[in-house]
Design an enzyme around this catalytic site. Structure first.
Site, PDB file in Angstrom:
ATOM      1  N   HIS A  17       0.848  -1.198   0.000  1.00 39.13           N
ATOM      2  CA  HIS A  17       0.000   0.000   0.000  1.00 39.13           C
ATOM      3  C   HIS A  17       0.885   1.251   0.000  1.00 39.13           C
ATOM      4  O   HIS A  17       0.638   2.188  -0.762  1.00 39.13           O
ATOM      5  CB  HIS A  17      -0.890   0.040   1.255  1.00 39.13           C
ATOM      6  CG  HIS A  17      -1.937  -1.046   1.317  1.00 39.13           C
ATOM      7  ND1 HIS A  17      -2.119  -1.858   2.406  1.00 39.13           N
ATOM      8  CD2 HIS A  17      -2.884  -1.440   0.414  1.00 39.13           C
ATOM      9  CE1 HIS A  17      -3.130  -2.693   2.182  1.00 39.13           C
ATOM     10  NE2 HIS A  17      -3.602  -2.465   0.980  1.00 39.13           N
ATOM     11  N   LYS A  41     -16.291  -7.393   6.209  1.00 41.10           N
ATOM     12  CA  LYS A  41     -15.061  -8.188   6.108  1.00 41.10           C
ATOM     13  C   LYS A  41     -14.513  -8.552   7.488  1.00 41.10           C
ATOM     14  O   LYS A  41     -13.448  -9.157   7.592  1.00 41.10           O
ATOM     15  CB  LYS A  41     -13.993  -7.400   5.330  1.00 41.10           C
ATOM     16  CG  LYS A  41     -14.286  -7.272   3.844  1.00 41.10           C
ATOM     17  CD  LYS A  41     -13.070  -6.736   3.108  1.00 41.10           C
ATOM     18  CE  LYS A  41     -13.318  -6.638   1.619  1.00 41.10           C
ATOM     19  NZ  LYS A  41     -12.185  -6.018   0.908  1.00 41.10           N
ATOM     20  N   ARG A  90      -1.814  -6.055  -8.595  1.00 39.68           N
ATOM     21  CA  ARG A  90      -0.695  -6.944  -8.263  1.00 39.68           C
ATOM     22  C   ARG A  90      -0.623  -8.039  -9.319  1.00 39.68           C
ATOM     23  O   ARG A  90      -0.496  -7.758 -10.492  1.00 39.68           O
ATOM     24  CB  ARG A  90      -0.902  -7.527  -6.861  1.00 39.68           C
ATOM     25  CG  ARG A  90      -0.750  -6.489  -5.781  1.00 39.68           C
ATOM     26  CD  ARG A  90      -1.286  -6.971  -4.459  1.00 39.68           C
ATOM     27  NE  ARG A  90      -2.744  -7.070  -4.520  1.00 39.68           N
ATOM     28  CZ  ARG A  90      -3.516  -7.373  -3.495  1.00 39.68           C
ATOM     29  NH1 ARG A  90      -2.972  -7.631  -2.336  1.00 39.68           N
ATOM     30  NH2 ARG A  90      -4.825  -7.423  -3.630  1.00 39.68           N
ATOM     31  N   SER A 128      -2.762  -7.869   2.792  1.00 41.36           N
ATOM     32  CA  SER A 128      -3.023  -7.742   4.227  1.00 41.36           C
ATOM     33  C   SER A 128      -3.363  -9.114   4.800  1.00 41.36           C
ATOM     34  O   SER A 128      -2.964  -9.447   5.921  1.00 41.36           O
ATOM     35  CB  SER A 128      -4.197  -6.788   4.466  1.00 41.36           C
ATOM     36  OG  SER A 128      -3.880  -5.500   4.001  1.00 41.36           O
TER      37      SER A 128
HETATM   38  P1  ADP Z   1     -10.074  -3.607  -0.551  1.00 43.57           P
HETATM   39  O1  ADP Z   1     -10.897  -4.122   0.568  1.00 43.57           O
HETATM   40  O2  ADP Z   1     -10.690  -2.414  -1.226  1.00 43.57           O
HETATM   41  O3  ADP Z   1      -9.608  -4.632  -1.540  1.00 43.57           O
HETATM   42  P2  ADP Z   1      -7.333  -3.446   0.350  1.00 43.57           P
HETATM   43  O4  ADP Z   1      -6.867  -2.728   1.553  1.00 43.57           O
HETATM   44  O5  ADP Z   1      -7.172  -4.936   0.340  1.00 43.57           O
HETATM   45  O6  ADP Z   1      -8.828  -2.997   0.175  1.00 43.57           O
HETATM   46  O7  ADP Z   1      -6.632  -2.884  -0.940  1.00 43.57           O
HETATM   47  C1  ADP Z   1      -6.740  -1.544  -1.316  1.00 43.57           C
HETATM   48  C2  ADP Z   1      -6.062  -1.326  -2.649  1.00 43.57           C
HETATM   49  O8  ADP Z   1      -4.671  -1.553  -2.497  1.00 43.57           O
HETATM   50  C3  ADP Z   1      -6.506  -2.284  -3.770  1.00 43.57           C
HETATM   51  O9  ADP Z   1      -6.515  -1.568  -4.993  1.00 43.57           O
HETATM   52  C4  ADP Z   1      -5.448  -3.332  -3.792  1.00 43.57           C
HETATM   53  O10 ADP Z   1      -5.315  -3.905  -5.093  1.00 43.57           O
HETATM   54  C5  ADP Z   1      -4.240  -2.500  -3.436  1.00 43.57           C
HETATM   55  N1  ADP Z   1      -3.183  -3.319  -2.847  1.00 43.57           N
HETATM   56  C6  ADP Z   1      -3.257  -4.189  -1.831  1.00 43.57           C
HETATM   57  N2  ADP Z   1      -2.077  -4.767  -1.582  1.00 43.57           N
HETATM   58  C7  ADP Z   1      -1.215  -4.250  -2.483  1.00 43.57           C
HETATM   59  C8  ADP Z   1       0.153  -4.474  -2.799  1.00 43.57           C
HETATM   60  N3  ADP Z   1       0.878  -5.381  -2.146  1.00 43.57           N
HETATM   61  N4  ADP Z   1       0.677  -3.743  -3.772  1.00 43.57           N
HETATM   62  C9  ADP Z   1      -0.066  -2.859  -4.471  1.00 43.57           C
HETATM   63  N5  ADP Z   1      -1.348  -2.613  -4.265  1.00 43.57           N
HETATM   64  C10 ADP Z   1      -1.923  -3.309  -3.292  1.00 43.57           C
END
Ligand code: ADP
Length: 159
Positions: A17, A41, A90, A128
């Site tokens: 992130h 979630k 990703r 995450s």
């Molecule tokens: P959501 O519940 O909206 O999927 P996340 O917190 O899992 O929320 O992810 C938020 C955004 O960050 C999404 O666009 C996801 O693809 C991106 N994201 C999550 N992990 C990574 C990572 N390791 N590298 C790049 N982007 C990421």
């Protein structure tokens, strides 16, 4: 002024992130990390904890703000005067889901734009979910999450 909105659950905020935030502020003048409560979630960290951890993790970055959004994303973006939504791509597995969301957002608001950015290779398989899984068994997540998140995970799992 180009304002990017980076929405997500961030349960918790990872270096993937963070990598995206750093890339995002290179193309937007300002970036708002918009944290969704995502109660469906069943997040490990409360909304307040997630926000506090993000704030600590981005404290050194200029033009980055952290906010909460609990309405329809397109309405939130419009209300803020956002230019585009920022999302991460990703591995291939993200593509179908992200395309579906982006196109639904455009259906709800035809002006809605989504910008996809790819994280550095080393974070391409980081999520995450996997971080929580490893931390729950006492494994090291050093280098995968910002130091405040690493500490919070240790406290949460009592490891
Ligand atoms: P959501 O519940 O909206 O999927 P996340 O917190 O899992 O929320 O992810 C938020 C955004 O960050 C999404 O666009 C996801 O693809 C991106 N994201 C999550 N992990 C990574 C990572 N390791 N590298 C790049 N982007 C990421």
């Amino acid at each position: 002024m180009k304002l990017g909105i980076y929405p997500g659950t961030f349960d918790p905020f990872t270096n993937g992130h963070l990598d995206l935030v750093v890339r995002g502020i290179r193309i937007f003048d300002e970036l708002v990390i918009a944290v969704a409560p995502s109660t469906n979630k069943k997040p490990l960290f409360t909304l307040e904890e997630r926000i506090a951890l993000i704030k600590e993790s981005v404290a050194d970055l200029k033009n980055v703000r952290v906010d909460i959004f609990s309405s329809l994303l397109v309405d939130y973006v419009k209300g803020k005067g956002g230019t585009a939504i920022l999302r991460g791509l990703r591995a291939v597995s993200d593509f179908e889901y992200e395309l579906q969301i982006a196109l639904m957002n455009r259906r709800l608001d035809h002006d809605s734009e989504t910008v996809f950015m790819m994280p550095s290779e080393e974070y391409s398989f980081l999520s995450s979910t996997i971080v929580k899984e490893v931390a729950s068994f006492g494994g090291s997540v050093s280098g995968l999450v910002p130091p405040p998140v690493e500490k919070a995970l240790r406290e949460k799992y009592g490891k």
